[in-house]
Design an enzyme around this catalytic site. Structure first.
Site, PDB file in Angstrom:
ATOM      1  CG  ASN A   9     -29.769 -13.234  17.636  1.00 25.51           C
ATOM      2  OD1 ASN A   9     -30.773 -12.541  17.473  1.00 25.51           O
ATOM      3  ND2 ASN A   9     -29.431 -13.737  18.817  1.00 25.51           N
ATOM      4  CE  LYS A  11     -27.287 -11.111  20.316  1.00 33.36           C
ATOM      5  NZ  LYS A  11     -26.234 -11.129  21.318  1.00 33.36           N
ATOM      6  CG  HIS A  94     -29.554 -15.970  22.619  1.00 30.64           C
ATOM      7  ND1 HIS A  94     -29.052 -15.085  23.552  1.00 30.64           N
ATOM      8  CD2 HIS A  94     -28.743 -15.877  21.534  1.00 30.64           C
ATOM      9  CE1 HIS A  94     -27.982 -14.497  23.038  1.00 30.64           C
ATOM     10  NE2 HIS A  94     -27.778 -14.949  21.824  1.00 30.64           N
ATOM     11  CD  GLU A  96     -28.335 -11.538  24.236  1.00 31.84           C
ATOM     12  OE1 GLU A  96     -29.252 -11.387  23.398  1.00 31.84           O
ATOM     13  OE2 GLU A  96     -27.148 -11.284  23.978  1.00 31.84           O
ATOM     14  CD  GLU A 166     -24.900 -17.637  20.626  1.00 30.11           C
ATOM     15  OE1 GLU A 166     -24.542 -16.996  19.645  1.00 30.11           O
ATOM     16  OE2 GLU A 166     -25.854 -17.281  21.338  1.00 30.11           O
ATOM     17  N   GLY A 172     -21.279 -10.433  22.920  1.00 34.28           N
ATOM     18  CA  GLY A 172     -21.343  -8.977  22.974  1.00 34.28           C
ATOM     19  C   GLY A 172     -20.204  -8.332  23.743  1.00 34.28           C
ATOM     20  CB  SER A 212     -17.104 -11.540  20.305  1.00 37.08           C
ATOM     21  OG  SER A 212     -17.743 -10.882  21.390  1.00 37.08           O
TER      22      SER A 212
HETATM   23  P1  13P Z   1     -22.329 -11.097  19.407  1.00 31.58           P
HETATM   24  O1  13P Z   1     -21.868 -11.629  18.057  1.00 31.58           O
HETATM   25  O2  13P Z   1     -22.816  -9.686  19.332  1.00 31.58           O
HETATM   26  O3  13P Z   1     -21.335 -11.366  20.468  1.00 31.58           O
HETATM   27  O4  13P Z   1     -23.637 -11.953  19.784  1.00 31.58           O
HETATM   28  C1  13P Z   1     -23.578 -13.337  19.678  1.00 31.58           C
HETATM   29  C2  13P Z   1     -24.932 -13.882  19.884  1.00 31.58           C
HETATM   30  O5  13P Z   1     -25.471 -13.808  20.968  1.00 31.58           O
HETATM   31  C3  13P Z   1     -25.594 -14.494  18.735  1.00 31.58           C
HETATM   32  O6  13P Z   1     -26.747 -15.162  19.104  1.00 31.58           O
END
Ligand code: 13P
Length: 258
Positions: A9, A11, A94, A96, A166, A172, A212
């Protein structure tokens, strides 16, 4: 046996030029049949990345999808548009999107229904916040999110999607779930699917872990019996790290830090 699936992903990252460079580097490390590999660039890069993936085993996915097929919805990108550009997958729900853009379980439900109706495979994300984990609410939260997203659907829906656990506190932050924490959550998610959609669907559904994931921790997470892949954020922007995670999933070599 469930085939592992590793999705990157990206982002809100990468210009077209950067995306092309990354795909070029990735193509060398993704030549495996032992794991499915997906990249999810931002919408702006989908049309540029799609032709670069031709002749590789890497599939294209979107980071989000709208619930209507077309119309006066300024700013939205619809399932037929994603299919047209070559997407096979779409991330839905997601954290976010849930926390920063106010997406409810009902929105997640509508988006995943729309994705399925147009032949996309949704990657449906669920996970608890740190406060919810500390209050021992993790399994309740996962159940509520699964009920909200999938509850009213016919049982065969569970055969047509991928789930991603997740935990919000791991995204992150550099603080990944331990393999044991991931396994506990994944087992509970699989049990929900088995209860809701039948034991065969429970055994078949693929559940990714996200939060992560790095080249260094991927193998330990992916060795858990109910962890069937990874949804990777930051590490998916680096070809070496993403390639090592794919290798760990494919079981073709131990992941090592880049
Ligand atoms: P990170 O791997 O940067 O923690 O992000 C995970 C994520 O949100 C994947 O969708």
């Amino acid at each position: 046996m469930r085939k592992p699936i590793i999705a990157g992903n990206w982002k809100a990252n990468l210009t077209l030029r950067e995306a092309a460079t990354l795909i070029h580097q990735l193509k060398g490390s993704c030549d495996t049949d032992a794991a499915d590999v997906v990249v999810c660039p931002p919408f702006t890069a989908l049309a540029a990345v799609a032709p670069l993936l031709k002749g590789s085993r890497i599939a294209l996915g979107a980071q989000d999808v709208f619930w209507e097929a077309a119309g006066a919805f300024t700013g939205e990108v619809t399932p037929p548009m994603l299919v047209d550009v070559g997407c096979r997958y779409a991330i839905v729900g997601h954290s976010e999107r849930r926390t920063q853009f106010g997406e409810s379980d009902e929105v997640v439900r509508r988006k995943l229904q729309a994705a399925l109706a147009h032949g996309l495979t949704p990657i449906v994300c669920i996970g608890e916040t740190l406060a919810q984990r500390e209050a021992a609410q993790t399994l309740d939260v996962l159940t509520r999110q699964l009920d909200g997203a999938l509850g009213g659907s016919p049982p065969d829906i569970c055969r047509r999607l991928i789930l991603a656990y997740e935990p919000v506190w791991a995204i992150g932050t550099g603080k990944h779930a331990t393999p044991e924490q991931a396994q506990e959550a994944h087992r509970a998610i699989r049990q929900w699917v088995a209860d809701r959609c039948g034991p065969e669907a429970g055994a078949a559904i693929r559940i990714q872990y996200g939060g992560s994931v790095t080249a260094a921790n991927a193998a330990g997470l992916l060795q858990q019996p109910d962890v069937d892949g990874a949804l990777v954020g930051g590490a998916s922007l680096k070809a070496e790290a993403f390639g090592a995670i794919i290798k760990a999933a494919a079981g073709t070599g131990a992941a090592s830090p880049p």
